[in-house]
Scaffold this active site. Structure first.
Site, PDB file in Angstrom:
ATOM      1  CG  HIS A   1     -11.257  -1.526   3.824  1.00  0.00           C
ATOM      2  ND1 HIS A   1     -12.161  -1.422   5.009  1.00  0.00           N
ATOM      3  CD2 HIS A   1     -10.470  -0.299   4.048  1.00  0.00           C
ATOM      4  CE1 HIS A   1     -11.950  -0.340   5.743  1.00  0.00           C
ATOM      5  NE2 HIS A   1     -10.833   0.199   5.380  1.00  0.00           N
TER       6      HIS A   1
ATOM      7  CG  HIS B   1      -5.943   1.061   3.922  1.00  0.00           C
ATOM      8  ND1 HIS B   1      -6.440   2.328   3.498  1.00  0.00           N
ATOM      9  CD2 HIS B   1      -6.744   0.517   4.928  1.00  0.00           C
ATOM     10  CE1 HIS B   1      -7.628   2.593   4.524  1.00  0.00           C
ATOM     11  NE2 HIS B   1      -7.542   1.427   5.330  1.00  0.00           N
TER      12      HIS B   1
END
Length: 113
Positions: free
Chosen positions: A95, A97
């Site tokens: 992922h 941020h």
């Protein structure tokens, strides 16, 4: 084996999405408006991403910035990914941020020992 929290994300938590990725607010934000952009396909780290997934993250990043600018009016952003335990990765579904920054805040990212 534990179920991946990103693979079972409720639809109601999704801030924005496209064909390959989705964005939602981080449950443990570093700052107001901290968002994660996550691929829909499960893969452990950023280096497992396909070129199409990387392009999809880039497209969604632009949409997320518009949303965050409108809602939170940050002064800047940190954008990044942790790859591996030594780099602070704690969830092994890669992922990105998107961390809004504000004049006078600490300006650092979260680090877990």
């Amino acid at each position: 084996m534990n179920e991946c929290v990103f693979c079972t994300l409720p639809e109601t938590e999704i801030l924005a999405e496209n064909d390959l990725t989705r964005a939602f607010y981080d449950k443990y934000p570093v700052s107001d408006g901290h968002v994660l952009i996550v691929p829909k396909r499960h893969a452990a780290n950023l280096f497992d991403a396909t070129p199409e997934e990387m392009a999809s993250v880039g497209a969604l990043l632009t949409r997320v910035k518009i949303i965050l600018d409108d809602r939170f009016h940050p002064d800047g952003y940190n954008i990044g990914a942790n790859v591996g335990i030594a780099a602070g990765q704690t969830i092994f579904h890669w992922h990105v941020h998107v961390i809004p920054r504000y004049n006078g805040d600490a300006g650092s990212v979260r680090w877990h020992s």
